[in-house]
Every structure is written in structure tokens, then in C-alpha cells.
Design a protein around this motif. Sequence first.
Motif, PDB file in Angstrom:
ATOM      1  N   THR A 184      -7.349  13.120   3.399  1.00  0.00           N
ATOM      2  CA  THR A 184      -7.084  13.822   4.656  1.00  0.00           C
ATOM      3  C   THR A 184      -7.456  12.954   5.838  1.00  0.00           C
ATOM      4  O   THR A 184      -6.747  12.901   6.854  1.00  0.00           O
ATOM      5  CB  THR A 184      -7.875  15.146   4.711  1.00  0.00           C
ATOM      6  OG1 THR A 184      -7.527  15.954   3.582  1.00  0.00           O
ATOM      7  CG2 THR A 184      -7.563  15.921   5.984  1.00  0.00           C
ATOM      8  N   LEU A 185      -8.575  12.226   5.701  1.00  0.00           N
ATOM      9  CA  LEU A 185      -9.007  11.346   6.786  1.00  0.00           C
ATOM     10  C   LEU A 185      -8.007  10.215   7.003  1.00  0.00           C
ATOM     11  O   LEU A 185      -7.773   9.781   8.144  1.00  0.00           O
ATOM     12  CB  LEU A 185     -10.401  10.790   6.500  1.00  0.00           C
ATOM     13  CG  LEU A 185     -11.110  10.078   7.656  1.00  0.00           C
ATOM     14  CD1 LEU A 185     -11.139  10.949   8.908  1.00  0.00           C
ATOM     15  CD2 LEU A 185     -12.529   9.682   7.260  1.00  0.00           C
ATOM     16  N   ARG A 186      -7.396   9.747   5.936  1.00  0.00           N
ATOM     17  CA  ARG A 186      -6.344   8.731   6.070  1.00  0.00           C
ATOM     18  C   ARG A 186      -5.200   9.253   6.950  1.00  0.00           C
ATOM     19  O   ARG A 186      -4.680   8.534   7.812  1.00  0.00           O
ATOM     20  CB  ARG A 186      -5.789   8.343   4.693  1.00  0.00           C
ATOM     21  CG  ARG A 186      -6.616   7.336   3.932  1.00  0.00           C
ATOM     22  CD  ARG A 186      -5.990   7.050   2.569  1.00  0.00           C
ATOM     23  NE  ARG A 186      -6.677   5.972   1.885  1.00  0.00           N
ATOM     24  CZ  ARG A 186      -6.387   4.692   2.020  1.00  0.00           C
ATOM     25  NH1 ARG A 186      -5.408   4.320   2.824  1.00  0.00           N
ATOM     26  NH2 ARG A 186      -7.058   3.769   1.357  1.00  0.00           N
ATOM     27  N   LYS A 187      -4.821  10.497   6.722  1.00  0.00           N
ATOM     28  CA  LYS A 187      -3.733  11.098   7.501  1.00  0.00           C
ATOM     29  C   LYS A 187      -4.136  11.248   8.968  1.00  0.00           C
ATOM     30  O   LYS A 187      -3.330  11.031   9.870  1.00  0.00           O
ATOM     31  CB  LYS A 187      -3.360  12.458   6.915  1.00  0.00           C
ATOM     32  CG  LYS A 187      -2.778  12.399   5.508  1.00  0.00           C
ATOM     33  CD  LYS A 187      -2.528  13.791   4.963  1.00  0.00           C
ATOM     34  CE  LYS A 187      -2.012  13.750   3.531  1.00  0.00           C
ATOM     35  NZ  LYS A 187      -1.846  15.127   2.974  1.00  0.00           N
ATOM     36  N   LEU A 201      -7.956  -0.304   6.211  1.00  0.00           N
ATOM     37  CA  LEU A 201      -8.304   1.118   6.239  1.00  0.00           C
ATOM     38  C   LEU A 201      -9.126   1.495   5.014  1.00  0.00           C
ATOM     39  O   LEU A 201     -10.125   2.218   5.119  1.00  0.00           O
ATOM     40  CB  LEU A 201      -7.036   1.966   6.310  1.00  0.00           C
ATOM     41  CG  LEU A 201      -7.232   3.482   6.363  1.00  0.00           C
ATOM     42  CD1 LEU A 201      -8.090   3.873   7.566  1.00  0.00           C
ATOM     43  CD2 LEU A 201      -5.890   4.209   6.409  1.00  0.00           C
ATOM     44  N   THR A 202      -8.726   1.019   3.847  1.00  0.00           N
ATOM     45  CA  THR A 202      -9.459   1.321   2.615  1.00  0.00           C
ATOM     46  C   THR A 202     -10.882   0.789   2.683  1.00  0.00           C
ATOM     47  O   THR A 202     -11.847   1.497   2.354  1.00  0.00           O
ATOM     48  CB  THR A 202      -8.730   0.727   1.395  1.00  0.00           C
ATOM     49  OG1 THR A 202      -7.423   1.312   1.290  1.00  0.00           O
ATOM     50  CG2 THR A 202      -9.509   0.997   0.110  1.00  0.00           C
ATOM     51  N   SER A 239     -10.946  -8.396   9.553  1.00  0.00           N
ATOM     52  CA  SER A 239     -10.309  -8.254   8.247  1.00  0.00           C
ATOM     53  C   SER A 239     -11.229  -7.489   7.310  1.00  0.00           C
ATOM     54  O   SER A 239     -12.425  -7.312   7.604  1.00  0.00           O
ATOM     55  CB  SER A 239     -10.017  -9.645   7.661  1.00  0.00           C
ATOM     56  OG  SER A 239     -11.242 -10.297   7.342  1.00  0.00           O
ATOM     57  N   PRO A 240     -10.712  -7.047   6.154  1.00  0.00           N
ATOM     58  CA  PRO A 240     -11.600  -6.392   5.189  1.00  0.00           C
ATOM     59  C   PRO A 240     -12.797  -7.249   4.803  1.00  0.00           C
ATOM     60  O   PRO A 240     -13.900  -6.732   4.611  1.00  0.00           O
ATOM     61  CB  PRO A 240     -10.671  -6.144   3.990  1.00  0.00           C
ATOM     62  CG  PRO A 240      -9.308  -6.037   4.591  1.00  0.00           C
ATOM     63  CD  PRO A 240      -9.302  -6.999   5.738  1.00  0.00           C
TER      64      PRO A 240
END
Length: 279
Positions: A184-187, A201-202, A239-240
Motif C-alpha cells: 500500500t505504501l508503494r502505491k 524504492l525497495t 542509489s540503493p
Amino acid sequence: MQFTGTDDYIATDDLKMAVNAAVTLERPLLVKGEPGTGKTELARQVSTALGMPMIEWHVKSTTKAQQGLYEYDAVSRLRDSQLGDEKVNDVSNYIRKGKLWQAFTADQRSVLLIDEIDKADIEFPNDLLQELDKMEFHVYETGETVKAVNRPVVIITSNNEKELPDAFLRRCFFHYIRFPDIETLRKIVEVHHPGIKDALLTAALTQFYEIRDTQGLKKKPSTSEVIDWLKLLLAEDLSPADLKRDGTNALPKLHGALLKNEQDVHLFERLAFMARGQR
């Protein structure tokens, strides 16, 4: 008339159900949840989705329930009488309409937000029981009764700073906004930062939930704070790999967006110190 969310606000199914149930029952919707989970924004999005004007009443520690109805400015009337102003003959000139009055007499049905009701005195909710229940109140100075022409959709938010009276709770439909899961937080993030790279994002959300789950944290970072943090990460073009933490520094990059007091900053510094000592 159904609330199904908006393009700018990701609402879970249970939240949509709560809004629509409150509208159907014609009862105030009492929304609780952690600060930053979108309680206030919910009212604005309901207003947009249902095509209703928005009336906002932001409650402070000094706010009295009477202010939501009206206020009588006796001081101004006394001053005008001393100056011989003719408008003193009409007491209505000195009545200032409150937010409930505005909502009750609006030309069309509106959304009335009573924001952070738990900031006020404990008697504040009780003082509004009859007005919110019957949708009317009496103006003693003029002798008139103000009734809701179009019953507003009332949304009340609380940060749980104090318990609300049972009599008040009985008159509300209650919903607790749980902190969103990672999907849900991704959305939600996609709404605010469309096109953000999945790897970044991940990595960011994984670290964010690790921070929230840290034992001893005084204030867990909220939804609004992770959105601000991601904005900074994008602005710095990180960056990650840049987000990786090691034993020498347990603090996240740009931690000031997530950690809002010195106790929590010191907590992560102690964790780093302990990790170094175990090597």
C-alpha cells in the motif's frame, strides 16, 4: 453517493467502507491513527470525490465548543454604543458565525472537518453532543434556532492524545487508519513520486520499515515523513548502494527527515557503537 478514493489519495477498502457507512448513517466519522497517516487529508479528498465544499475547524488547546457555533462580540457592541453607532440596535451585527453554523447553512451539502479534537479540553466533545446529533443549536442573543439546511458530512480526527467520552463515541462511526503495509505504501509513494526506480524504492522502504521496527524508538516515522525522505533521496540522486548502512554508522542517510528527536538519533548511534564492539 459513494467514496471510492481519488487519484491523489490511496484509500484502503476498509477506509472506503467507513466513509460510506458514516455518510449512510448520517453520523460523524471519527478517524484515529498515527500522526502523518492522512487523517486530515482524508476529509479533503472526500470533499473532492463527493463534490462538496470543505469547511475546516482546526482545534487547539484553547478552543471552546461555543466557538464552533458562534461568538458574541459584546466588547465591540459596547464600544459602538459609546460612539453612537446605530448598528448597535441589531445584535446580529455582533454575532460571528462559527464553522458549524457555516456548515449548517451552506447552500449545498458540505464536508465539515473537526481536526484533532483531542487537543481541546476533555469537555469539548461533550459540549458538541446535541449539536452534532440534532444538527441544530439555539442562538440566545437573537432567539433564533439554526438548523442544518443540508446535513454536512462530519469527519473528526484524533491523535489519541486523550480518551474521548463514551457518550461522544456512541454517536460516531469509528475507524482506525492502520499504518500501511509495504504494498500500500508503494502505491502511496507512486502518487507523490511517479516513476521512482523500483530498486531505490525497495531499498528505501525496506530500510524505512526496519527503522520503524527498531525497539526503543520514541517516535516512529510516518507516511508523510517517508514521502519527504524519498523526495530528498531523489533530489540528491542517491542509489540503493548509497543507502546501505554498516556498523560504523547506523543512522540512515538524511535521517533528519525520519528521526525527529535527539533520543532516537542517539538510539541509532548506540546501536552502531554496540555493533562495533561486537566485532
